[in-house]
Design a protein around this motif. Structure first.
Motif, PDB file in Angstrom:
ATOM      1  N   ARG A  57      15.073 -11.887 -10.744  1.00 50.34           N
ATOM      2  CA  ARG A  57      15.873 -11.539 -11.926  1.00 50.34           C
ATOM      3  C   ARG A  57      16.811 -12.679 -12.324  1.00 50.34           C
ATOM      4  N   GLU A  58      17.221 -13.468 -11.320  1.00 46.49           N
ATOM      5  CA  GLU A  58      18.081 -14.627 -11.584  1.00 46.49           C
ATOM      6  C   GLU A  58      17.253 -15.881 -11.879  1.00 46.49           C
ATOM      7  N   ARG A  59      15.938 -15.718 -12.036  1.00 46.73           N
ATOM      8  CA  ARG A  59      15.010 -16.798 -12.399  1.00 46.73           C
ATOM      9  C   ARG A  59      14.836 -17.843 -11.307  1.00 46.73           C
ATOM     10  N   GLU A  60      15.080 -17.462 -10.054  1.00 42.96           N
ATOM     11  CA  GLU A  60      14.821 -18.366  -8.943  1.00 42.96           C
ATOM     12  C   GLU A  60      13.353 -18.333  -8.527  1.00 42.96           C
ATOM     13  N   ASP A 120       9.273 -17.508 -10.134  1.00 44.32           N
ATOM     14  CA  ASP A 120       8.495 -17.397 -11.364  1.00 44.32           C
ATOM     15  C   ASP A 120       7.643 -16.134 -11.420  1.00 44.32           C
ATOM     16  N   THR A 135      12.822 -11.443 -21.335  1.00 44.46           N
ATOM     17  CA  THR A 135      12.853 -12.401 -20.225  1.00 44.46           C
ATOM     18  C   THR A 135      11.685 -12.276 -19.254  1.00 44.46           C
ATOM     19  N   ILE A 136      11.047 -11.109 -19.185  1.00 45.71           N
ATOM     20  CA  ILE A 136      10.009 -10.846 -18.191  1.00 45.71           C
ATOM     21  C   ILE A 136       8.773 -10.296 -18.885  1.00 45.71           C
ATOM     22  N   GLN A 188       8.030 -14.611 -15.202  1.00 43.99           N
ATOM     23  CA  GLN A 188       8.987 -15.096 -16.187  1.00 43.99           C
ATOM     24  C   GLN A 188       8.231 -15.402 -17.475  1.00 43.99           C
TER      25      GLN A 188
END
Length: 534
Positions: free
Chosen positions: A248-251, A253, A280-281, A512
């Motif tokens: 969720r924090e884009r760490e 993919d 975002t997703i 992502q």
């Protein structure tokens, strides 16, 4: 997208945000289950299979529709008697560069490499869990033969049409003999293959880094060399909840499946992405060759075991509301299994011909009475053995069974312990799943062939008619005829009810928005050859 500095490899491993003018496009994901080996001989778990698939190739591969297509073999033919498969290899496939090769450069793959690789799978000293794929199937004298450098043959004891599907398994990847034998004990951690990515760093339990194989042999439709991404970074955080938060924090993919506690946060009850994540997703779904089921051990012939009565097993099938189960427990991830044990996605799945049960609690009660049980002669209690990960599902099943008058309780244990109880025959009623090893219905129907022990025949089911059809199917080379036989076998399983299919699972992946090019497939195989990080 994650940026890393090319010259400082270890800065990538230890720091997520190293940058330079020459940035790489690295695909990032977490493998909560961990990876125990990158040696194809030990590709027995999904996490190992995904890792091996990035580093190695085999003779053939399955596309997203489960068609068997060329890989290192450019074409092949089968002898008229169905016992000899001849594969013609490409002559431009090279192993990854490695100091143990002459001049450190990877050499071309030849037929003898497949002879060695396949012999290694069945070599008892290797102790590969994949030995079953060839044991009792290939010729005992000369099972594998290099006719010349680009011609490889497999000789069978008898016809076995599912062989092409089996050859798509990661067990069947080609490995270089000189590398394996010079460092046999380290090959699991220092693999050398032909695949789209090659190993750079593996700090076990922490991080694994793969870089692009610039000499990879597969091209896309525009004749551009694959893969597109510069590398893959895998971490090993064992908490699916933490994995989701980092995604969720884009760490990360990509995540496959989600922690149940976040299910409602991500998905609506209809299985759609919650509107708050739409920008975002993105979510990918496809059928999954995985049937979740309740099984019964039919070897216990004691009078006190009500599960030996077919009417009771059928009553349980009618007594479980699978539609409600999928809606409320799984947010419509998966499909209620009313139409056989063979799952959706296989050619032998036929909902129009294999349709035995539906939700009908009154019919279930009638069957229980017909079996001889009523208030004056109550049914002995039943215990449902269940893994801890499926406890919520099993509690639902138990509640449904109680509604039709069956006294049942749940005994929960770890998955490994449950498997041991199933093998020993101590679990008279159990919740299990069967995930396809290869894209052929035979892999699912083998669970009910009496010639096999447990595994895979955990139910100890024995039916002469079923056994004859199973054996006859091996003599049929026409896929449509063979699939028709499989349909009849599946109908018989539904009638005899050694198992109650609960649902056909579904592959669900979250990515992502800037990620594209990952094909979904019913084997749930992670294929990153065409992934793009935009």
């Amino acid at each position: 997208m994650q940026y890393i500095a090319i010259p400082v490899l270890y800065s990538f491993v230890s720091c997520n945000h190293s940058t330079s003018e020459d940035d790489l496009k690295i695909f990032r994901y977490n493998q909560a289950a961990g990876i125990t080996s990158l040696d194809p001989a030990f590709a027995s778990t999904q996490s190992n299979i995904w890792g091996v698939n990035m580093i190695f190739n085999g003779l053939v591969q399955a596309d997203s529709d489960l068609h068997i297509i060329p890989c290192i073999a450019k074409r092949w033919e089968v002898s008229p008697d169905g016992k000899v498969y001849t594969f013609h290899l490409k002559n431009d496939v090279f192993f990854h560069d490695n100091p143990l090769f002459n001049n450190g450069k990877g050499r071309v793959v030849i037929a003898k490499d497949f002879v060695y690789s396949f012999q290694r799978i069945i070599n008892p000293s290797v102790a590969s869990k994949g030995s079953w794929i060839f044991n009792d199937k290939v010729d005992s004298i000369l099972p594998f033969k290099a006719v010349d450098d680009t011609t490889f043959q497999i000789k069978l004891l008898r016809p076995y049409p599912p062989l092409e599907g089996i050859l798509t398994m990661q067990y069947c990847s080609v490995v270089p003999q000189e590398i394996v034998e010079q460092g046999a004990s380290s090959f699991r951690t220092h693999p050398v293959g032909t695949g789209p990515f090659q190993l750079k760093v593996w700090k076990e339990g922490a991080v694994l880094l793969l870089f692009k194989n610039k000499n990879y042999f597969e091209l896309d439709e525009q004749q551009r060399r694959l893969p597109y991404a510069d590398g893959v970074r895998i971490t090993f955080i064992d908490s699916k909840a933490t994995e989701f938060l980092k995604f969720r924090e884009r760490e990360y993919d990509f995540i496959s499946d989600i922690d149940p506690s976040f299910k409602d946060d991500l998905l609506t009850k209809d299985g759609e992405l919650q509107p708050k994540y739409a920008k975002t997703i993105k979510v990918q779904k496809s059928v999954y060759l995985n049937t979740e089921y309740i099984g019964f051990n039919l070897s216990d012939t004691s009078q006190r075991n009500p599960l030996m009565k077919n009417e009771i097993r059928q009553a349980i099938s009618y007594g479980i509301d699978k539609d409600k189960m999928i809606l409320y427990l799984r947010n419509n991830i998966g499909v209620p299994a009313w139409n056989g044990f063979v799952p959706r996605g296989l050619a032998a799945y036929d909902a129009s011909r294999v349709q035995k049960y539906h939700y009908d609690p009154q019919k279930a009660r009638d069957l229980i009475r017909h079996a001889g049980y009523d208030a004056g002669n109550p049914m002995p209690p039943i215990k449902l053995f269940c893994s801890s990960t499926a406890e919520v599902l099993c509690n639902y099943v138990v509640n449904e069974m109680r509604q039709i008058g069956i006294d049942v309780s749940v005994e929960t244990m770890q998955g490994k312990a449950l498997n041991e109880q199933m093998i020993k025959g101590n679990a008279k009623c159990f919740r299990a799943s069967w995930i396809g090893d290869y894209p052929d219905a035979e892999n699912f129907l083998a669970l009910f062939y009496s010639g096999y022990g447990a595994p895979p025949n955990y139910t100890r089911f024995k039916n002469d008619k079923f056994d004859r059809m199973y054996e006859n199917a091996f003599t049929i080379t026409d896929d449509s005829i063979r699939n028709s036989i499989y349909v009849e076998m599946d109908k018989l399983i539904m009638e005899e009810a050694p198992v109650i299919p609960l649902y056909y699972d579904q592959v669900i992946r979250f990515l992502q928005k800037n990620i594209s090019g990952i094909p979904n497939n019913p084997m749930n195989l992670l294929d990153l050859k065409r992934v793009r990080i935009n």
